[in-house]
Design a protein around this motif. Structure first.
Motif, PDB file in Angstrom:
ATOM      1  N   GLU A   7     -29.345-129.451  25.513  1.00  0.00           N
ATOM      2  CA  GLU A   7     -29.205-128.462  26.203  1.00  0.00           C
ATOM      3  C   GLU A   7     -29.545-126.884  25.493  1.00  0.00           C
ATOM      4  O   GLU A   7     -30.051-126.023  26.153  1.00  0.00           O
ATOM      5  N   ASP A   8     -28.989-126.844  24.415  1.00  0.00           N
ATOM      6  CA  ASP A   8     -29.449-125.810  23.363  1.00  0.00           C
ATOM      7  C   ASP A   8     -30.998-125.730  23.145  1.00  0.00           C
ATOM      8  O   ASP A   8     -31.674-124.615  23.277  1.00  0.00           O
ATOM      9  N   LYS A   9     -31.679-126.652  23.058  1.00  0.00           N
ATOM     10  CA  LYS A   9     -33.201-126.730  22.974  1.00  0.00           C
ATOM     11  C   LYS A   9     -33.832-126.102  24.170  1.00  0.00           C
ATOM     12  O   LYS A   9     -34.560-125.408  24.377  1.00  0.00           O
ATOM     13  N   LYS A  10     -33.407-126.639  25.253  1.00  0.00           N
ATOM     14  CA  LYS A  10     -33.827-126.126  26.537  1.00  0.00           C
ATOM     15  C   LYS A  10     -33.516-124.460  26.749  1.00  0.00           C
ATOM     16  O   LYS A  10     -34.435-123.699  27.164  1.00  0.00           O
ATOM     17  N   LEU A  52     -35.820-119.215  27.171  1.00  0.00           N
ATOM     18  CA  LEU A  52     -35.872-118.066  26.882  1.00  0.00           C
ATOM     19  C   LEU A  52     -37.225-117.466  26.417  1.00  0.00           C
ATOM     20  O   LEU A  52     -37.838-116.425  26.873  1.00  0.00           O
ATOM     21  N   TYR A  53     -37.959-118.531  25.883  1.00  0.00           N
ATOM     22  CA  TYR A  53     -39.395-118.330  25.504  1.00  0.00           C
ATOM     23  C   TYR A  53     -40.283-118.126  26.758  1.00  0.00           C
ATOM     24  O   TYR A  53     -40.928-116.971  26.721  1.00  0.00           O
ATOM     25  N   TYR A 102     -25.561-120.247  22.293  1.00  0.00           N
ATOM     26  CA  TYR A 102     -26.698-119.289  21.996  1.00  0.00           C
ATOM     27  C   TYR A 102     -26.549-118.215  23.111  1.00  0.00           C
ATOM     28  O   TYR A 102     -26.776-118.341  24.345  1.00  0.00           O
ATOM     29  N   THR A 103     -26.973-117.095  22.851  1.00  0.00           N
ATOM     30  CA  THR A 103     -27.170-116.104  23.445  1.00  0.00           C
ATOM     31  C   THR A 103     -28.787-115.433  23.291  1.00  0.00           C
ATOM     32  O   THR A 103     -29.179-114.741  24.324  1.00  0.00           O
ATOM     33  N   GLY A 104     -29.172-115.827  22.442  1.00  0.00           N
ATOM     34  CA  GLY A 104     -30.875-115.554  22.306  1.00  0.00           C
ATOM     35  C   GLY A 104     -31.016-114.282  21.315  1.00  0.00           C
ATOM     36  O   GLY A 104     -32.108-113.702  21.116  1.00  0.00           O
ATOM     37  N   ALA A 105     -29.972-113.835  20.501  1.00  0.00           N
ATOM     38  CA  ALA A 105     -29.886-112.761  19.704  1.00  0.00           C
ATOM     39  C   ALA A 105     -30.563-113.000  18.472  1.00  0.00           C
ATOM     40  O   ALA A 105     -30.936-114.052  18.075  1.00  0.00           O
ATOM     41  N   GLN A 154     -31.663-116.130  16.039  1.00  0.00           N
ATOM     42  CA  GLN A 154     -32.906-116.789  15.820  1.00  0.00           C
ATOM     43  C   GLN A 154     -33.305-116.728  14.102  1.00  0.00           C
ATOM     44  O   GLN A 154     -33.917-117.913  13.710  1.00  0.00           O
ATOM     45  N   ILE A 155     -32.730-115.896  13.462  1.00  0.00           N
ATOM     46  CA  ILE A 155     -33.186-115.831  11.943  1.00  0.00           C
ATOM     47  C   ILE A 155     -32.218-117.040  11.409  1.00  0.00           C
ATOM     48  O   ILE A 155     -32.601-117.677  10.312  1.00  0.00           O
ATOM     49  N   THR A 156     -31.191-117.324  11.827  1.00  0.00           N
ATOM     50  CA  THR A 156     -30.279-118.308  11.260  1.00  0.00           C
ATOM     51  C   THR A 156     -30.946-119.556  11.654  1.00  0.00           C
ATOM     52  O   THR A 156     -31.139-120.674  10.688  1.00  0.00           O
ATOM     53  N   LEU A 157     -31.655-119.934  12.804  1.00  0.00           N
ATOM     54  CA  LEU A 157     -32.161-121.015  13.101  1.00  0.00           C
ATOM     55  C   LEU A 157     -33.438-121.092  12.234  1.00  0.00           C
ATOM     56  O   LEU A 157     -34.049-122.354  11.767  1.00  0.00           O
TER      57      LEU A 157
END
Length: 469
Positions: free
Chosen positions: A265-268, A273-274, A240-243, A247-250
């Motif tokens: 790791e991805d959840k973190k 990012l938040y 992930y890059t935070g694009a 976010q829309i996909t998730l």
């Protein structure tokens, strides 16, 4: 004689005990101002940050230093530790805040009003363009007046600088505002704050109401080039890059499957990012507060800092908002700063209010503090109550109702009692949930089968409060 002395000792002990109890019941932060909170002719500034969770602010106990500038204001403000939103997404939430009514009352529960029902099974699906019209407050509820309309009628200059999207004027959010900015979809404070400061420079000598809003921490808000990335792990090498499209996909996976399958790791990454976005937003607010002080506005302005709703950050293996009424989505920060002076002696320190309040209480609280005489129609309209009695030492015992009819996929209602019980009902599936927040604050243990009587009573109360009868 001995009996008489023993009786006197007994009375003395009882008196000491009562004094001790009285001291213990007094405000633990010495927070009762013991005087009127009227701030007649004060300006009103509301700062709204979408998807702002209460538990990610330093002033609410978060360990990361995400909000030093907000915390600085909070250090001289009323900090409401248990504020509950009327919905878990922006459109109905802000409409409820600015009308002090529930979504089912003001009617702006979704982006569109369905002209023609289109069902597949039990679900009401997203309508086609021919099935719908834009939901607009003045068309759905023409008799409801907004906070801006009331203040405008009482000689306030009114302006709003928003991040557009679900705060677009087409929904009726602009009612009562002389100036309303909504040009940049999912815009942040980097856009709205400079515009607000320009407007203030031209209107600071007139009594005003200003609403400044940002999507700075929203999933669809792109990181700015100058982002600090303060809490992001430089060693993260995940997908992930935070694009925005990620976010829309998730979000869609969370809706379709009820969960997303991400590594720890991805959840973190998404939580980091938040928090980084929140830190950047706080830095922009720091500059805003500095300019308010330079303009001399802090001395005569009530400032309210708040979230419209929160964000799920994998508590239930989902991300985003709107699709539930758990506390991570409806428990929001609410900070109210009232200018301090030696003459009025409001407050010059942090005063924590632990009792439950609601975001629908913001409008009546403002109107109470600035001393506006309300007509009967407005009094009857507002379902919230002024928090002035609460912060001056009284108890209110406020129950909180929340609703979400999220993009025609989710239909939920909840009642969060002031004593810690919470009931959630799904209109489309008839699913019922019951939680004791005092023992289970994360809402993991559904007591619907173990406490059927409590569930029944809260269900009846929920619909009685919402629909009367």
């Amino acid at each position: 004689m001995k009996t008489k002395m023993n009786r006197q000792k007994y009375i003395a002990v009882i008196m000491l005990f009562l004094i001790f109890i009285a001291l213990g019941c007094s405000n633990k932060n010495d927070k009762t101002p013991n005087q009127s909170l009227e701030c007649n002719n004060c300006n009103v500034i509301i700062i709204g940050l979408t998807v702002l969770r209460a538990d990610h602010l330093g002033s609410y106990g978060y360990l990361r230093n995400t909000t030093p500038n907000i915390d600085n204001i909070a250090a001289k403000s009323f900090v409401f530790k248990n504020a509950i939103s009327s919905s878990s997404w922006t459109l109905p939430s802000f409409m409820s805040i600015f009308t002090s009514t529930y979504p089912s009352e003001h009617g702006v529960r979704n982006r569109y009003v369905i002209n023609k029902k289109r069902r597949e099974g039990n679900a009401l699906k997203e309508p086609t363009p021919h099935d719908k019209t834009i939901a607009n407050l003045k068309k759905l509820s023409p008799d409801i007046r907004t906070l801006a309309e009331v203040l405008n009628k009482n000689n306030y200059a009114t302006s709003a600088f928003t991040g557009n999207a679900h705060l677009n004027r087409t929904y009726g959010h602009d009612a009562g505002f002389n100036t309303y900015y909504d040009s940049k979809p999912f815009g942040g404070f980097e856009t709205t704050i400079p515009l607000a400061l320009k407007w203030l420079g031209e209107n600071k000598d007139h009594k005003f109401f200003l609403f400044v809003h940002g999507y700075d921490i929203h999933g669809r808000y792109e990181l700015q080039k100058d982002s600090s990335r303060k809490f992001m792990d430089k060693n993260y090498h995940g997908y992930y890059t935070g694009a925005e499209e990620e976010q829309i996909t998730l979000r869609n996976l969370s809706l379709d499957n009820g969960y997303v399958d991400l590594s720890e790791e991805d959840k973190k990454f998404w939580i980091d990012l938040y928090d980084s976005k929140l830190y950047d937003a706080d830095q922009r607010l720091g500059k805003f507060f500095f300019e308010l002080k330079a303009l001399g506005i802090l001395n005569n302005s009530i400032i309210i800092i708040m979230g419209d709703h929160g964000e799920e950050l994998f508590e239930r293996n989902r991300i985003d908002h709107g699709f539930s009424l758990y506390d991570e989505l409806i428990h929001v920060p609410l900070i109210i700063y009232i200018p301090y002076s030696e003459q009025k002696r409001f407050i010059d320190k942090k005063i924590i209010v632990d009792e439950q309040v609601r975001t629908i209480d913001i409008m009546p609280t403002i109107l109470d503090v600035v001393g506006i005489n309300l007509d009967l129609d407005i009094k009857n309209q507002m379902k919230g109550t002024s928090l002035v009695p609460l912060v001056t030492g009284q108890h209110l015992n406020l129950d909180a109702i929340s609703e979400t009819d999220y993009i025609y996929r989710i239909f939920k209602r909840s009642l969060r009692k002031s004593d810690g019980w919470k009931f959630i009902y799904s209109l489309d599936t008839d699913e019922k949930e019951l939680y004791n927040l005092n023992e289970d604050p994360e809402e993991k243990n559904n007591l619907i089968d173990k406490e059927p009587r409590m569930a029944y009573e809260l269900e009846q109360e929920l619909f009685r409060q919402m629909y009367g009868g």
